[in-house]
Design an enzyme around this catalytic site. Sequence first.
Site, PDB file in Angstrom:
ATOM      1  CG  HIS A  20      -1.811  -0.686   0.576  1.00  0.00           C
ATOM      2  ND1 HIS A  20      -2.888  -1.128   0.129  1.00  0.00           N
ATOM      3  CD2 HIS A  20      -2.160  -2.262   1.931  1.00  0.00           C
ATOM      4  CE1 HIS A  20      -3.628  -1.919   0.463  1.00  0.00           C
ATOM      5  NE2 HIS A  20      -3.277  -2.863   1.211  1.00  0.00           N
TER       6      HIS A  20
ATOM      7  NE  ARG B 169       1.416  -4.106   3.157  1.00  0.00           N
ATOM      8  CZ  ARG B 169       0.402  -4.479   3.778  1.00  0.00           C
ATOM      9  NH1 ARG B 169       0.379  -4.696   4.312  1.00  0.00           N
ATOM     10  NH2 ARG B 169       0.292  -3.128   4.588  1.00  0.00           N
TER      11      ARG B 169
ATOM     12  CG  ASP C  38      16.983 -10.625  -6.158  1.00  0.00           C
ATOM     13  OD1 ASP C  38      17.013 -11.522  -4.831  1.00  0.00           O
ATOM     14  OD2 ASP C  38      16.832 -10.664  -6.652  1.00  0.00           O
TER      15      ASP C  38
ATOM     16  CD  GLU D 151      -3.120  -8.704   5.377  1.00  0.00           C
ATOM     17  OE1 GLU D 151      -3.800  -7.608   5.810  1.00  0.00           O
ATOM     18  OE2 GLU D 151      -2.850  -8.800   4.682  1.00  0.00           O
TER      19      GLU D 151
ATOM     20  CG  ASP E  83      -6.963  -5.417   4.627  1.00  0.00           C
ATOM     21  OD1 ASP E  83      -8.215  -5.125   4.494  1.00  0.00           O
ATOM     22  OD2 ASP E  83      -5.648  -5.731   4.619  1.00  0.00           O
TER      23      ASP E  83
HETATM   24  C1  3PY Z   1      -3.776  -4.397   7.610  1.00  0.00           C
HETATM   25  O1  3PY Z   1      -3.996  -3.858   8.671  1.00  0.00           O
HETATM   26  O2  3PY Z   1      -5.021  -5.314   7.439  1.00  0.00           O
HETATM   27  C2  3PY Z   1      -2.528  -4.067   7.482  1.00  0.00           C
HETATM   28  O3  3PY Z   1      -2.343  -4.539   6.052  1.00  0.00           O
HETATM   29  C3  3PY Z   1      -1.298  -3.446   7.867  1.00  0.00           C
HETATM   30  O4  3PY Z   1      -0.652  -2.706   7.296  1.00  0.00           O
HETATM   31 MG    MG Z   2      -3.699  -5.875   5.385  1.00  0.00          MG
END
Ligand code: 3PY
Ligand code: MG
Length: 242
Positions: free
Chosen positions: A38, A63, A77, A137, A163
């Site tokens: 994101h 991430r 990498d 999530e 999420d």
């Molecule tokens: C979430 O809380 O869904 C995340 O991915 C945090 O970055």
């Molecule tokens: Mg998330």
Amino acid sequence: MGLLAPGTQGVWCSVAGPTLLGLVARSGFDWVALDAQHGEFDRGALVEAGRTLTAAGCPFAVRVGRNDAGDIGLALDAGAATVVVPLVDTVEEARLAVAAAHYPPGGSRSWGPFAPLWGREAPEPALASPQVAVMLESARGLANVEEIAAVPGVDLLFVGPFDLALSLGVSVDDLLEGTGGPLATVCHAAESAGIGVAAFAGTPERAQVLRARGIDCLAVATEASVVSAGAQTLLARARPGA
Ligand code: 3PY
Ligand code: MG
């Protein structure tokens, strides 16, 4: 133990500029995570950030944008010590993430670190041991969490509360409230598998709540919040009569 270890406090970075990143990385957090899902990090920015943090001696996590062998390989990498893989809902998806993070014979990662381009020695493939964190999530991930945690090579369950709350149809505050519930399920699965658990907090207040729920490896702030909280503190102190 990997970079995202119990009792550590990390900062979650979404803004790709290497100068700000270098400043934040040196400001006292235990680890830095670059958000290529994101945040602003495209391939070029991720490599630039990796070069900056490697030169500064700051180990970092990425991430990745999605559970994809190319994305995971690129993050490693570029020097990531930890890959955080979003939306891992099934055992098969967890296995894919683990395989992508390891060279053969244990996995399917392709050779090509950037270190030699940066005048550094390439790490020995046999010694590469990235930490693989899979994000829990979704309701589906939660239903499969025991099996996901038991996948060999999954080192850490990483809770994405935003999420997860969306998927469960509750507010983030309700998700974090009270003992038991989804967070306890994730902690229990991690403990049974003998692996770690971490979460995105994003604010010091949520970090305290998550810690009280038993999760103490936390992304406690974003770099944007570091900048705005710093500005507010300094402006308040500089106000006439303060
Ligand atoms: C979430 O809380 O869904 C995340 O991915 C945090 O970055
Ligand atoms: Mg998330």
